[in-house]
Write an enzyme that holds these catalytic residues in place. Structure first.
Site, PDB file in Angstrom:
ATOM      1  N   TYR A 154       0.334  -2.688   5.004  1.00  0.00           N
ATOM      2  CA  TYR A 154       0.999  -3.610   4.081  1.00  0.00           C
ATOM      3  C   TYR A 154       2.235  -2.958   3.473  1.00  0.00           C
ATOM      4  O   TYR A 154       3.316  -3.565   3.436  1.00  0.00           O
ATOM      5  CB  TYR A 154       0.018  -4.033   2.998  1.00  0.00           C
ATOM      6  CG  TYR A 154       0.584  -4.949   1.948  1.00  0.00           C
ATOM      7  CD1 TYR A 154       1.279  -6.100   2.307  1.00  0.00           C
ATOM      8  CD2 TYR A 154       0.410  -4.681   0.591  1.00  0.00           C
ATOM      9  CE1 TYR A 154       1.797  -6.953   1.343  1.00  0.00           C
ATOM     10  CE2 TYR A 154       0.919  -5.532  -0.375  1.00  0.00           C
ATOM     11  CZ  TYR A 154       1.610  -6.666   0.008  1.00  0.00           C
ATOM     12  OH  TYR A 154       2.122  -7.506  -0.954  1.00  0.00           O
ATOM     13  N   ALA A 155       2.087  -1.720   3.030  1.00  0.00           N
ATOM     14  CA  ALA A 155       3.219  -1.008   2.441  1.00  0.00           C
ATOM     15  C   ALA A 155       4.355  -0.866   3.449  1.00  0.00           C
ATOM     16  O   ALA A 155       5.534  -0.965   3.092  1.00  0.00           O
ATOM     17  CB  ALA A 155       2.772   0.364   1.931  1.00  0.00           C
TER      18      ALA A 155
END
Length: 251
Positions: A154-155
């Site tokens: 996600y990051a």
């Protein structure tokens, strides 16, 4: 006169949560707002709230992972509302999980709905934004967590969005287009559900926020976005603004 009187805005993922809060706040400041997403019913709910308050809104179904759908969406907004001055890229599929567990397919959806969709939407909107346009893209403090376990994929998608945003800000500044990024904590339906289901974890999470609460989608996140896309922030571009009550340290 309201800050965004006469402006036209497009907000993706505007059917609920942060996207809805931003759409409501932009409309409250006078913008005509198009909300885009995959589910027409939720988009119409947002539009209904805007029109009840006296604003003008347009619901546009759009799958941001479909390049053709993006082009159609932007054309519909411009044709119906008479132009486009503000773009907010909020919609994204979130690929959460540990490095060995998230599949290539899940990560690919995160990339396609995140940085790829953001890039496509910025490109599609670029001709209409020239002169006095503003773009807000969404990042996440997941990128600066001290323990990134379960957040790596996600990051990565969100950091790609930040990099593209910075590039666009530098390249499009001479064209009169500003591009900024927000990294919000907001009381969306998903987060509210987690807090109700996991009260002890939620309490610890709130204690980690210096201001002692999670932000409201409209009053805290939406109103700040309205300021950022207005002429009051006309000298701000290429920045990441953490709207998280002081929780994350971006360095």
């Amino acid at each position: 006169m309201k800050m965004l009187e006469g402006k036209v805005a497009l907000v993706t993922g505007g059917g609920q949560g942060v996207g809805q809060g931003i759409a409501l706040a932009l409309a409250a400041e006078g913008a005509h707002v198009a909300v885009a997403g995959r589910t027409l019913a939720t988009l119409e709910q947002t539009c209904g709230q805007i029109t009840q308050r006296g604003g003008r809104a347009l619901a546009v179904t759009c799958d941001v992972m479909d390049a053709g759908d993006i082009e159609r969406c932007v054309s519909e907004v411009v044709d119906t509302l008479g132009g486009l001055n503000i773009l907010v890229n909020n919609a994204q599929i979130v690929p959460l999980g540990r490095i060995l567990d998230v599949t290539d397919e899940e990560f690919g959806k995160g990339l396609d709905s995140g940085p790829v969709a953001t890039l496509r939407l910025m490109r599609a909107c670029y001709p209409h934004l020239k002169g006095d346009g503003a773009v807000i893209n969404l990042a996440s403090s997941a990128a600066v967590r001290w323990d990134a376990s379960g957040y790596g994929h996600y990051a990565a998608t969100k950091e790609a969005i930040r990099a593209l945003s910075r590039g666009a800000a530098c390249e499009w500044g001479p064209d009169g287009i500003r591009v900024n990024v927000i990294a919000p904590h907001a009381l969306s339906p998903g987060l509210r559900g987690w807090m109700e289901a996991c009260p002890e974890e939620a309490a610890a999470f709130v204690r980690s926020i210096p201001l002692g609460r999670v932000g409201d989608c409209e009053d805290d996140i939406g109103r700040t976005v309205a300021f950022l896309v207005s002429d009051h922030a006309r000298y701000l571009t290429g920045a990441t603004i953490p709207l998280d009550g002081g929780q994350a340290y971006w360095g």
